[in-house]
Scaffold this motif. Structure first.
Motif, PDB file in Angstrom:
ATOM      1  N   THR A  60       0.822  -1.212   0.000  1.00 51.69           N
ATOM      2  CA  THR A  60       0.000   0.000   0.000  1.00 51.69           C
ATOM      3  C   THR A  60       0.858   1.265   0.000  1.00 51.69           C
ATOM      4  OG1 THR A  60      -0.253  -0.328   2.399  1.00 51.69           O
ATOM      5  CG2 THR A  60      -2.096  -0.992   1.005  1.00 51.69           C
ATOM      6  N   THR A  74       1.247   3.791   5.310  1.00 50.62           N
ATOM      7  CA  THR A  74       0.240   3.008   6.022  1.00 50.62           C
ATOM      8  C   THR A  74       0.894   2.306   7.212  1.00 50.62           C
ATOM      9  OG1 THR A  74       0.603   1.134   4.530  1.00 50.62           O
ATOM     10  CG2 THR A  74      -1.174   2.668   3.968  1.00 50.62           C
ATOM     11  N   ASN A 230      -7.203   6.327  11.261  1.00 50.69           N
ATOM     12  CA  ASN A 230      -7.453   6.957   9.964  1.00 50.69           C
ATOM     13  C   ASN A 230      -7.765   8.448  10.068  1.00 50.69           C
ATOM     14  OD1 ASN A 230      -6.961   4.878   8.098  1.00 50.69           O
ATOM     15  ND2 ASN A 230      -8.943   3.938   8.520  1.00 50.69           N
ATOM     16  N   THR A 253      -6.767   0.451   1.781  1.00 55.90           N
ATOM     17  CA  THR A 253      -6.239  -0.169   3.009  1.00 55.90           C
ATOM     18  C   THR A 253      -7.203  -1.248   3.502  1.00 55.90           C
ATOM     19  OG1 THR A 253      -7.231   1.544   4.438  1.00 55.90           O
ATOM     20  CG2 THR A 253      -4.956   1.891   3.731  1.00 55.90           C
ATOM     21  N   ASN A 269      -4.207   0.683   8.051  1.00 60.19           N
ATOM     22  CA  ASN A 269      -4.814   2.016   8.011  1.00 60.19           C
ATOM     23  C   ASN A 269      -3.756   3.051   7.632  1.00 60.19           C
ATOM     24  OD1 ASN A 269      -4.754   1.144  11.299  1.00 60.19           O
ATOM     25  ND2 ASN A 269      -3.364   2.768  10.637  1.00 60.19           N
ATOM     26  N   LEU A 270      -4.181   4.295   7.478  1.00 62.20           N
ATOM     27  CA  LEU A 270      -3.232   5.374   7.234  1.00 62.20           C
ATOM     28  C   LEU A 270      -2.422   5.616   8.506  1.00 62.20           C
ATOM     29  CD1 LEU A 270      -5.434   7.965   5.289  1.00 62.20           C
ATOM     30  CD2 LEU A 270      -3.806   6.322   4.348  1.00 62.20           C
TER      31      LEU A 270
END
Length: 389
Positions: A60, A74, A230, A253, A269-270
């Motif tokens: 990602t 990520t 996030n 994600t 996740n971010l």
């Protein structure tokens, strides 16, 4: 594309990517290990968890950063892993994997549908920047706290950082890291003898779905990942001055988690804290070339995925003070920019300050971290300030 990437490549960006992975892994890998153990995972299953997470984060980071030419970093859901430790009692591994899949479906839907982005667009920039500064504050403080236990190493790193910031800013963090490793080695602080080479092997677990795992694991994991990871992840991207469509980032994600969950990737996740390292001036003076740092981080995460638990022993070889110091130095500029953006508008100064203080407090309510509550407090302050008398 390859020509552009080669042209944009820099040693400082590659080092920023390494520091990103170093900080992300050393600060929370133990929590992921504990989460896997809470479900009675075997050593092979734990290696599979780390392998799947590393593969997911690597892919990602690389694909999304190349696609949007923005540093998209990520991470695994650290608060999600912490929550799993407390909710794992009595839940079989098969039902846990089923819960991971349900959570991933919900994250994917929230992303690709645009629901999450519409909600996040309502957050003012000053509030987002105040939250970012609050999240990162403890990392800046850790530079100086580390001097209590390893003064020579940490103070030397701090001094060389200041000197290099004056004469060659791009390589300030690189030089500090190299000096820190040299001093740690000379003092016998590097535990190189503990490193063992071992490839990770994927272990496929057939999911099983249950109402208890849905309520006790899947829904809390989804809420915690979206609210505590996030939301601040998006705030970091925007506070760093980047414009990128949020919906596909969240969606991918979730989709990546969906594919890798049967192998132990519980939630991707971010990133927030580690993302800030790739988005700061230490990665590159030109913001348009900082995406290379996120790609470098992705490559290092792929290596983690390949070697699983082995990489943990490599990162564990570094003394904790070195990791804390290099993280704090790499984030000083980002903390300063966050505070500037948060406080520059007088009308929003107090709400932004409240956001900063609540976030920096580290408060956790209902298993949701302080970054989310900082946004809530700042939003409440702005809403009240705009009420007509």
């Amino acid at each position: 594309m390859h020509t552009t990437l080669l042209k944009d490549f820099s040693v400082s960006a590659a080092i920023a990517g390494f520091v990103t992975v170093l900080v992300g892994f050393t600060s929370s890998a133990v929590i992921v290990f504990q989460a896997a153990q809470a479900f009675d995972a075997s050593p092979a299953e734990i290696g599979s968890w780390m392998g799947a997470l590393g593969l997911g984060m690597g892919l990602t980071c690389i694909v999304l950063s190349l696609r949007y030419r923005v540093p998209v970093v990520t991470a695994w859901s650290t608060p999600g892993a912490a929550m799993l430790i407390t909710t794992a009692t009595g839940v079989p591994m098969e039902e846990a994997i089923g819960a991971f899949l349900i959570s991933a479906v919900l994250i994917t839907l929230c992303g690709f549908s645009g629901w999450f982005e519409r909600a996040i667009n309502r957050i003012p920039m000053s509030i987002a920047a105040g939250m970012l500064a609050g999240v990162l504050l403890r990392f800046g403080l850790d530079v100086f706290i580390s001097m209590q236990t390893q003064f020579v190493m940490t103070f030397s790193m701090f001094c060389i950082y200041l000197i290099m910031r004056r004469f060659s800013p791009r390589y300030a963090v690189v030089t500090a890291l190299i000096l820190g490793i040299l001093i740690a080695g000379s003092q016998g602080l590097l535990q190189i003898d503990t490193v063992r080479l071992q490839l990770a092997e994927p272990v496929l677990t057939t999911p099983r779905f249950s109402l208890s795992a849905l309520i006790g694991v899947a829904l809390p994991l989804f809420v915690v990942t979206m609210a505590s990871q996030n939301v601040p992840g998006v705030a970091v991207i925007r506070a760093s001055g980047y414009t990128v469509p949020i919906s596909p980032l969240i969606g991918w994600t979730g989709a990546t988690t969906l594919v890798l969950a049967p192998f132990g990737a519980f939630a991707l996740n971010l990133a927030a804290i580690t993302a800030a390292i790739c988005m700061g001036r230490e990665a590159h003076e030109d913001p348009a070339r900082r995406y290379v740092a996120a790609i470098a981080a992705g490559v290092f995460y792929l290596i983690i995925g390949l070697f699983g638990g082995t990489v943990g022993s490599i990162f564990a070889a570094f003394p904790q003070e070195l990791v804390l110091a290099i993280a704090g130095l790499a984030l000083l500029g980002t903390i300063g920019n966050g505070l500037l953006t948060a406080l520059i508008q007088e009308k929003e100064r107090e709400p932004a300050l409240i956001t900063f203080l609540v976030t920096a407090s580290g408060i956790t309510l209902f298993s949701i971290g302080s970054a989310f509550w900082g946004l809530v407090a700042g939003g409440l302050a702005i809403a009240i300030s705009q009420v007509k008398r």
